[in-house]
Design a protein around this motif. Structure first.
Motif, PDB file in Angstrom:
ATOM      1  N   ILE A  37       0.850  -1.199   0.000  1.00 23.00           N
ATOM      2  CA  ILE A  37       0.000   0.000   0.000  1.00 23.00           C
ATOM      3  C   ILE A  37       0.883   1.244   0.000  1.00 23.00           C
ATOM      4  O   ILE A  37       0.711   2.146  -0.838  1.00 23.00           O
ATOM      5  N   LEU A  38       1.835   1.305   0.924  1.00 25.74           N
ATOM      6  CA  LEU A  38       2.705   2.479   1.027  1.00 25.74           C
ATOM      7  C   LEU A  38       3.528   2.678  -0.233  1.00 25.74           C
ATOM      8  O   LEU A  38       3.658   3.805  -0.730  1.00 25.74           O
ATOM      9  N   LEU A  39       4.079   1.613  -0.765  1.00 28.20           N
ATOM     10  CA  LEU A  39       4.881   1.697  -1.980  1.00 28.20           C
ATOM     11  C   LEU A  39       4.048   2.214  -3.156  1.00 28.20           C
ATOM     12  O   LEU A  39       4.490   3.072  -3.919  1.00 28.20           O
ATOM     13  N   THR A  40       2.841   1.716  -3.292  1.00 26.53           N
ATOM     14  CA  THR A  40       1.957   2.149  -4.380  1.00 26.53           C
ATOM     15  C   THR A  40       1.582   3.618  -4.226  1.00 26.53           C
ATOM     16  O   THR A  40       1.583   4.370  -5.202  1.00 26.53           O
ATOM     17  N   VAL A  41       1.299   4.050  -3.004  1.00 25.80           N
ATOM     18  CA  VAL A  41       0.926   5.447  -2.752  1.00 25.80           C
ATOM     19  C   VAL A  41       2.098   6.384  -3.048  1.00 25.80           C
ATOM     20  O   VAL A  41       1.943   7.407  -3.719  1.00 25.80           O
ATOM     21  N   VAL A  42       3.297   6.026  -2.562  1.00 27.21           N
ATOM     22  CA  VAL A  42       4.466   6.880  -2.803  1.00 27.21           C
ATOM     23  C   VAL A  42       4.828   6.888  -4.287  1.00 27.21           C
ATOM     24  O   VAL A  42       5.139   7.939  -4.853  1.00 27.21           O
ATOM     25  N   ASN A  43       4.774   5.740  -4.934  1.00 30.28           N
ATOM     26  CA  ASN A  43       5.083   5.686  -6.360  1.00 30.28           C
ATOM     27  C   ASN A  43       4.111   6.560  -7.155  1.00 30.28           C
ATOM     28  O   ASN A  43       4.526   7.317  -8.041  1.00 30.28           O
ATOM     29  N   SER A  44       2.845   6.481  -6.848  1.00 32.47           N
ATOM     30  CA  SER A  44       1.846   7.308  -7.528  1.00 32.47           C
ATOM     31  C   SER A  44       2.149   8.787  -7.329  1.00 32.47           C
ATOM     32  O   SER A  44       2.060   9.591  -8.259  1.00 32.47           O
ATOM     33  N   HIS A  45       2.523   9.144  -6.116  1.00 38.12           N
ATOM     34  CA  HIS A  45       2.883  10.534  -5.811  1.00 38.12           C
ATOM     35  C   HIS A  45       4.101  10.978  -6.629  1.00 38.12           C
ATOM     36  O   HIS A  45       4.116  12.068  -7.190  1.00 38.12           O
ATOM     37  N   GLU A  46       5.109  10.126  -6.697  1.00 40.20           N
ATOM     38  CA  GLU A  46       6.348  10.477  -7.387  1.00 40.20           C
ATOM     39  C   GLU A  46       6.172  10.613  -8.894  1.00 40.20           C
ATOM     40  O   GLU A  46       6.853  11.407  -9.523  1.00 40.20           O
ATOM     41  N   ILE A  47       5.262   9.854  -9.473  1.00 41.88           N
ATOM     42  CA  ILE A  47       5.027   9.977 -10.918  1.00 41.88           C
ATOM     43  C   ILE A  47       3.883  10.951 -11.212  1.00 41.88           C
ATOM     44  O   ILE A  47       3.459  11.082 -12.351  1.00 41.88           O
ATOM     45  N   ASP A  48       3.418  11.618 -10.153  1.00 38.53           N
ATOM     46  CA  ASP A  48       2.363  12.636 -10.260  1.00 38.53           C
ATOM     47  C   ASP A  48       1.096  12.079 -10.906  1.00 38.53           C
ATOM     48  O   ASP A  48       0.512  12.667 -11.800  1.00 38.53           O
ATOM     49  N   SER A  49       0.693  10.909 -10.416  1.00 36.70           N
ATOM     50  CA  SER A  49      -0.511  10.246 -10.905  1.00 36.70           C
ATOM     51  C   SER A  49      -1.558  10.233  -9.797  1.00 36.70           C
ATOM     52  O   SER A  49      -1.237   9.955  -8.643  1.00 36.70           O
ATOM     53  N   GLN A  50      -2.778  10.551 -10.139  1.00 34.84           N
ATOM     54  CA  GLN A  50      -3.856  10.536  -9.149  1.00 34.84           C
ATOM     55  C   GLN A  50      -4.231   9.095  -8.832  1.00 34.84           C
ATOM     56  O   GLN A  50      -4.570   8.320  -9.714  1.00 34.84           O
ATOM     57  N   LEU A  51      -4.154   8.738  -7.559  1.00 33.94           N
ATOM     58  CA  LEU A  51      -4.498   7.393  -7.116  1.00 33.94           C
ATOM     59  C   LEU A  51      -5.738   7.478  -6.251  1.00 33.94           C
ATOM     60  O   LEU A  51      -5.740   8.149  -5.226  1.00 33.94           O
ATOM     61  N   THR A  52      -6.789   6.811  -6.663  1.00 27.37           N
ATOM     62  CA  THR A  52      -8.013   6.783  -5.865  1.00 27.37           C
ATOM     63  C   THR A  52      -8.000   5.530  -4.983  1.00 27.37           C
ATOM     64  O   THR A  52      -7.228   4.605  -5.215  1.00 27.37           O
ATOM     65  N   VAL A  53      -8.872   5.522  -3.989  1.00 30.89           N
ATOM     66  CA  VAL A  53      -9.003   4.347  -3.133  1.00 30.89           C
ATOM     67  C   VAL A  53      -9.359   3.135  -3.989  1.00 30.89           C
ATOM     68  O   VAL A  53      -8.762   2.065  -3.863  1.00 30.89           O
ATOM     69  N   LYS A  54     -10.305   3.314  -4.882  1.00 30.28           N
ATOM     70  CA  LYS A  54     -10.721   2.211  -5.753  1.00 30.28           C
ATOM     71  C   LYS A  54      -9.552   1.736  -6.618  1.00 30.28           C
ATOM     72  O   LYS A  54      -9.334   0.533  -6.773  1.00 30.28           O
ATOM     73  N   GLY A  55      -8.787   2.668  -7.155  1.00 31.43           N
ATOM     74  CA  GLY A  55      -7.631   2.319  -7.971  1.00 31.43           C
ATOM     75  C   GLY A  55      -6.579   1.554  -7.183  1.00 31.43           C
ATOM     76  O   GLY A  55      -5.990   0.589  -7.675  1.00 31.43           O
ATOM     77  N   LEU A  56      -6.338   1.972  -5.950  1.00 34.29           N
ATOM     78  CA  LEU A  56      -5.378   1.288  -5.081  1.00 34.29           C
ATOM     79  C   LEU A  56      -5.820  -0.144  -4.812  1.00 34.29           C
ATOM     80  O   LEU A  56      -5.049  -1.085  -4.966  1.00 34.29           O
ATOM     81  N   PHE A  57      -7.081  -0.305  -4.438  1.00 32.54           N
ATOM     82  CA  PHE A  57      -7.594  -1.641  -4.131  1.00 32.54           C
ATOM     83  C   PHE A  57      -7.604  -2.533  -5.366  1.00 32.54           C
ATOM     84  O   PHE A  57      -7.407  -3.747  -5.257  1.00 32.54           O
ATOM     85  N   THR A  58      -7.818  -1.966  -6.528  1.00 38.43           N
ATOM     86  CA  THR A  58      -7.813  -2.733  -7.771  1.00 38.43           C
ATOM     87  C   THR A  58      -6.397  -3.148  -8.155  1.00 38.43           C
ATOM     88  O   THR A  58      -6.178  -4.251  -8.656  1.00 38.43           O
ATOM     89  N   GLU A  59      -5.438  -2.278  -7.881  1.00 35.80           N
ATOM     90  CA  GLU A  59      -4.058  -2.521  -8.296  1.00 35.80           C
ATOM     91  C   GLU A  59      -3.357  -3.617  -7.488  1.00 35.80           C
ATOM     92  O   GLU A  59      -2.497  -4.317  -8.002  1.00 35.80           O
ATOM     93  N   LEU A  60      -3.726  -3.760  -6.237  1.00 36.07           N
ATOM     94  CA  LEU A  60      -3.013  -4.695  -5.370  1.00 36.07           C
ATOM     95  C   LEU A  60      -3.696  -6.074  -5.340  1.00 36.07           C
ATOM     96  O   LEU A  60      -4.916  -6.155  -5.369  1.00 36.07           O
TER      97      LEU A  60
END
Length: 116
Positions: A37-60
């Motif tokens: 979760i933390l890695l996905t959130v930080v990576n999304s932040h670093e590539i300046d991509s909007q990550l939604t809760v739904k997107g996070l749950f779908t990705e993992l």
């Protein structure tokens, strides 16, 4: 077959140090779920991509129940935060807190010798 050249630290040693540093600086415990979760959130932040809760749950690749438990703990303890999406009130963006970004920086600094 050797995992490293004579001039580089061993890959295994690097993985051991990575695990030690992430355990020291991040709330990951014995589960990879909060780490992912933390890695996905930080990576999304670093590539300046909007990550939604739904997107996070779908990705993992974990169950919603397992994700929700760790996700809630990470929010409650100030590692990640939610922000409303102005174009859709049903959606929430997941963002790293300053605390999380600082701790990722500490992990990166401690592993810099392996990244040369």
């Amino acid at each position: 077959m050797s995992l490293h050249s004579n001039n580089q630290p061993s890959t295994t040693k690097m993985f051991v140090e990575f695990r030690k540093q992430t355990s020291a600086h991040l709330p990951i415990g014995h589960s990879f779920i909060p780490f992912d979760i933390l890695l996905t959130v930080v990576n999304s932040h670093e590539i300046d991509s909007q990550l939604t809760v739904k997107g996070l749950f779908t990705e993992l690749p974990y169950s919603d129940m397992g994700l929700r438990y760790h996700f809630t703990k990470l929010i409650d303890s100030g590692w990640i935060e939610l922000e409303a999406v102005s174009t859709d009130a049903r959606l929430k963006k997941v963002k790293p807190t300053t605390k999380l970004l600082k701790q990722f920086g500490l992990v990166a600094s401690s592993l810099a010798c392996y990244l040369k």
